[in-house]
Design a protein around this motif. Structure first.
Motif, PDB file in Angstrom:
ATOM      1  N   ASP A   1      34.031  41.868  54.233  1.00 17.19           N
ATOM      2  CA  ASP A   1      35.107  40.908  54.508  1.00 17.19           C
ATOM      3  C   ASP A   1      35.210  39.826  53.429  1.00 17.19           C
ATOM      4  OD1 ASP A   1      32.752  39.631  55.025  1.00 17.19           O
ATOM      5  OD2 ASP A   1      33.317  38.866  57.002  1.00 17.19           O
ATOM      6  N   ASN A   2      34.509  40.008  52.315  1.00 15.30           N
ATOM      7  CA  ASN A   2      34.587  39.034  51.224  1.00 15.30           C
ATOM      8  C   ASN A   2      36.038  38.945  50.731  1.00 15.30           C
ATOM      9  OD1 ASN A   2      34.576  38.180  48.303  1.00 15.30           O
ATOM     10  ND2 ASN A   2      32.390  37.927  48.740  1.00 15.30           N
TER      11      ASN A   2
ATOM     12  N   GLU B   1      28.974  35.734  45.304  1.00 18.60           N
ATOM     13  CA  GLU B   1      28.571  37.034  45.858  1.00 18.60           C
ATOM     14  C   GLU B   1      29.411  38.150  45.235  1.00 18.60           C
ATOM     15  OE1 GLU B   1      27.761  38.290  50.364  1.00 18.60           O
ATOM     16  OE2 GLU B   1      29.911  38.306  49.870  1.00 18.60           O
ATOM     17  N   TYR B   2      30.728  37.911  45.114  1.00 17.49           N
ATOM     18  CA  TYR B   2      31.621  38.932  44.551  1.00 17.49           C
ATOM     19  C   TYR B   2      31.329  39.169  43.068  1.00 17.49           C
ATOM     20  CZ  TYR B   2      35.715  41.113  42.541  1.00 17.49           C
ATOM     21  OH  TYR B   2      36.540  41.952  41.829  1.00 17.49           O
TER      22      TYR B   2
ATOM     23  N   ALA C   1      28.649  43.032  47.884  1.00 16.47           N
ATOM     24  CA  ALA C   1      29.369  41.991  48.625  1.00 16.47           C
ATOM     25  C   ALA C   1      29.697  42.485  50.023  1.00 16.47           C
ATOM     26  CB  ALA C   1      30.651  41.627  47.877  1.00 16.47           C
TER      27      ALA C   1
ATOM     28  N   LYS D   1      30.464  30.350  47.881  1.00 18.93           N
ATOM     29  CA  LYS D   1      29.437  31.384  48.013  1.00 18.93           C
ATOM     30  C   LYS D   1      30.058  32.774  47.903  1.00 18.93           C
ATOM     31  CE  LYS D   1      26.096  33.229  51.316  1.00 18.93           C
ATOM     32  NZ  LYS D   1      25.540  33.104  52.682  1.00 18.93           N
ATOM     33  N   ASP D   2      31.273  32.935  48.481  1.00 20.04           N
ATOM     34  CA  ASP D   2      31.949  34.231  48.435  1.00 20.04           C
ATOM     35  C   ASP D   2      32.220  34.663  47.000  1.00 20.04           C
ATOM     36  OD1 ASP D   2      32.007  34.552  51.165  1.00 20.04           O
ATOM     37  OD2 ASP D   2      33.961  33.598  51.411  1.00 20.04           O
TER      38      ASP D   2
END
Length: 727
Positions: free
Chosen positions: A522-523, A18-19, A519, A14-15
């Protein structure tokens, strides 16, 4: 048996998604800002008189209408609503630098030189310029136009207590010093901010820009670029020189900061580019004059320049206080180049006193070159304090001072006397304090002198061999084509709506803004991006440091060769490659006459002169002037009526200071004779003296002893038979 397809946990995270969405959106928004920057550039290029001033204004004089036309003009700033201007306060005049970029930076925003001057109640004027110079324009024609402008400002403010304060930024600073040396009585206090004056000065390993002339073989390339420009020099080359000093910022940090903070950074970025990206033109004569006499020749700081009408430009002639603002973080104008002229002109601290000159300097620890005029923090501190305390600076006795700013706190003595956010003190300094900043050795000076000699040779060869051909081939059309193809100009034009590939970005950016998905902070992928950016910054900084080291080594490796120096007419046995200006016999005779006059006047005057002498005598051991003492004196003066004008008070103060420096014992011993028969007035003035000398807090032991001594003299003056013995 059916195989189960393995999913990469990283790619499927997911990260990551999102990025990728965030990075893609930032990319669209970033290039849309580049498109806006390009469009902004084209719009600015179409303006006849572009500027970035944030204040309303109206034209006072147009330099294009003068007998020697120049592309400068002076405007009056209209005070913002709610700003109260005091007509008794001297006006401020801000002169913008013309070093390749457009005008207006002195009033770029509310927290600026103009904004702080207006906030302090001063009328404010601005000297700016148009993008294209007048045919045949010269540097000397420019400073003559400034003189006309300043005379007009003085006429518009007949009630002001003092002549206009003039601020010269960067290039305008050294030109202002030239004007003040040619017309010593024209200006009030002069503030030169980030202005290089002593061009050879610097420290090894720190100031690489001073080697440029040597690496190019002198000023011949300047002549060639002017000839290719059909008699004009493109200021974009100057801007490119500035940008090349910091490759980490130019090639990466500046653009990445916009990309990383695209949701809030665009207005600030575009606002700065609106000024920085409007490149202007100088005449070839102007640019050649600057390079030959200043950058390479370094003739200004030790009085080697003579104007076309025969006036020697010697800064020791300047009668106005000179305030030099510089920074250790400035890689274009380091403190050594801003202050080195003081060492070039004066052999001792007593020489400054003999010249009757007041010099104040302030050294910022970190701010960069542009920050000296652009930074809001500098405006709120240094420029605000100078504006608030300009009358105190004008009344300082001759000598060298450093401006020291202490944050105002509630527990300091007489905090109500402090007008700004800082307590300003002007502390005595010596030439040794300037030398401690570092500088050249005699061997270094000889290398720079070799460059100046070589430049004369290569310039002569160019003019004889190549210049006739280049001038014959150059046309205005070819010059305009070269200007448009300059890498900096091309970068703006390519990323504008003139490029069809950029036009779809506007609608794409609107769609992104409507569906923006930044994002989380803390991504991990965003953190990796920032880590990569830090790595790029460090790498480019390391490259810049290595390049500067190599430039310095090549410079000294070439120009320190004894055979080359001998070929250019320089020998170590001849002594220093440039001599300090000699003593002016007329000035020496003037100083001697003044000494005799002051000695004769020590017993002349009354209680007022005695009070001024007492003020100086008490504070003399502390070697500093505090704004609180001057503010107390200002309030007492306002309470009891204006009395003498500020200019006369300044003259009285200087005379009394000189008397104490000439013969302190005799000057103090004469005080009772100035009080004889006027005991009541003496007691009242003693109370003024007490309030003023203690306004900055408790006195030190020696100052306390001197105050007690003055109390005895003011309260018990001897009879009219002569002064008491002061042995």
């Amino acid at each position: 048996m059916t195989e189960t397809k393995k999913v990469n946990p990283i790619l499927g995270s997911k990260d990551l998604m999102e990025y990728l969405v965030d990075a893609g959106q930032r990319t669209v928004l970033y290039w849309d800002v580049m498109r806006q920057r390009g469009n902004q550039y084209l719009a600015r290029m179409a303006e006849k008189v572009p500027h970035v001033l944030q204040f309303n204004h109206h034209l006072i004089l147009d330099g294009r209408t003068l007998p020697r036309p120049v592309n400068y003009g002076i405007i009056k700033i209209d005070p913002p609503e709610g700003t109260v201007i005091d007509d008794r306060k001297r006006p401020f005049v801000v002169i913008d630098p013309r070093a390749g970029h457009g005008p207006g930076i002195g009033g770029f925003k509310a927290d600026s030189e103009i904004g702080e001057a207006l906030g302090a109640g001063h009328a404010c004027y601005f000297i700016g310029f148009t993008p294209v110079p007048e045919p045949g324009q010269t540097i000397e024609a420019v400073i003559e136009a400034w003189a006309v402008f300043l005379e007009r400002v003085a006429e518009l403010h007949p009630a002001a207590e003092g002549k206009p304060v003039v601020i010269g930024n960067c290039q305008a600073g050294w030109a202002l010093m030239m004007l003040a040396a040619k017309r010593p009585g024209l200006c009030g206090p002069i503030i030169v901010a980030g202005s290089p004056i002593s061009y050879w000065a610097g420290v090894r390993g720190v100031n690489p820009m001073r080697y440029t002339g040597g690496l190019l073989g002198g000023s011949w390339l300047t002549s060639m670029m002017s000839d290719l420009g059909h008699g004009n020099f493109d200021g974009a080359w100057l801007v490119q020189n500035f940008e090349s000093l910091n490759p980490a910022n130019t090639l990466w940090s500046k653009q990445y900061n916009l990309y990383a903070n695209i949701d809030k950074e665009a207005p600030r970025y575009l606002g700065f580019e609106r000024w920085w990206g409007r490149h202007v033109i100088l005449t070839g004569d102007e640019m050649q004059y600057i390079v030959d006499n200043l950058f390479v020749g370094n003739k200004l700081s030790n009085a080697e320049m003579v104007t076309e009408d025969g006036v020697k430009l010697d800064f020791r002639k300047i009668r106005s206080p000179i305030v030099c603002l510089c920074s250790k973080g400035d890689d274009i104008t380091p403190p050594q180049q801003a202050l080195g002229w003081i060492l070039d002109l004066y052999g001792s601290d007593e020489d400054i006193l003999a010249a009757g000159q007041t010099i104040v300097y302030a050294v910022h620890e970190t701010i960069g070159h542009l920050g000296i005029f652009v930074s809001g923090s500098v405006a709120k501190k240094e420029h605000q304090e100078f504006a608030e305390n300009i009358d105190l600076i004008d009344c300082l006795p001759p000598g060298l001072y450093e401006a020291v700013f202490q944050t105002k706190a509630a527990d300091v003595a007489n905090v109500d006397l402090v007008t700004g956010g800082y307590i300003s003190r002007f502390e005595r300094r010596t030439l040794a304090d300037i030398r401690a900043m570092g500088g050249n050795t005699p061997e270094d000076e000889r290398c720079f002198a070799a460059v100046a000699r070589l430049s004369e040779v290569t310039q002569g060869l160019y003019r004889t061999t190549m210049q006739p051909m280049i001038r014959a081939l150059s046309t205005e059309q070819s010059a305009e084509g070269l200007r448009r193809m300059h890498p900096l100009r091309l970068g703006y034009e390519l990323f504008s709506d003139r490029n069809p590939a950029m036009q779809p970005l506007a609608s794409a950016a609107e769609t992104v803004k409507e569906n923006r998905q930044p994002a989380a902070g803390d991504n991990p992928f965003l953190q990796w991006e920032k880590g990569f950016s830090d790595w790029m910054t460090r790498g480019l900084k390391a490259y810049g440091d290595w390049r500067d080291m190599m430039v310095e080594q090549v410079f000294f490796g070439v120009y320190s060769q004894s055979w080359l120096q001998a070929l250019l007419g320089l020998r170590a046995s001849d002594g220093p490659p440039r001599n300090r200006p000699g003593e002016d016999p007329e000035h020496a005779a003037f100083v001697q006459r003044r000494i005799e006059e002051l000695k004769a006047k020590m017993d002349q005057g009354g209680p007022r002169e005695a009070a001024i002498r007492a003020l100086i005598y008490i504070r003399l051991p502390e070697n500093a002037a505090d704004e609180r003492g001057f503010e107390m004196l200002r309030r007492i003066r306002a309470e009891h009526g204006a009395g003498k004008p500020l200019t006369e008070f300044k003259q009285d103060l200087r005379e009394q200071y000189y008397m104490l420096r000439l013969d302190e014992r005799r000057a103090v011993a004469a005080i009772p004779s100035l009080l004889t028969g006027r005991e009541d007035e003496a007691r009242k003035l003693l109370e003024v003296v007490r309030k003023v000398v203690t306004a900055g807090g408790p006195l030190q032991d020696e100052a306390q002893r001197r105050l007690a001594e003055m109390e005895r003299l003011f309260t018990s003056p001897p009879p009219a038979g002569g002064p008491e013995d002061h042995s």
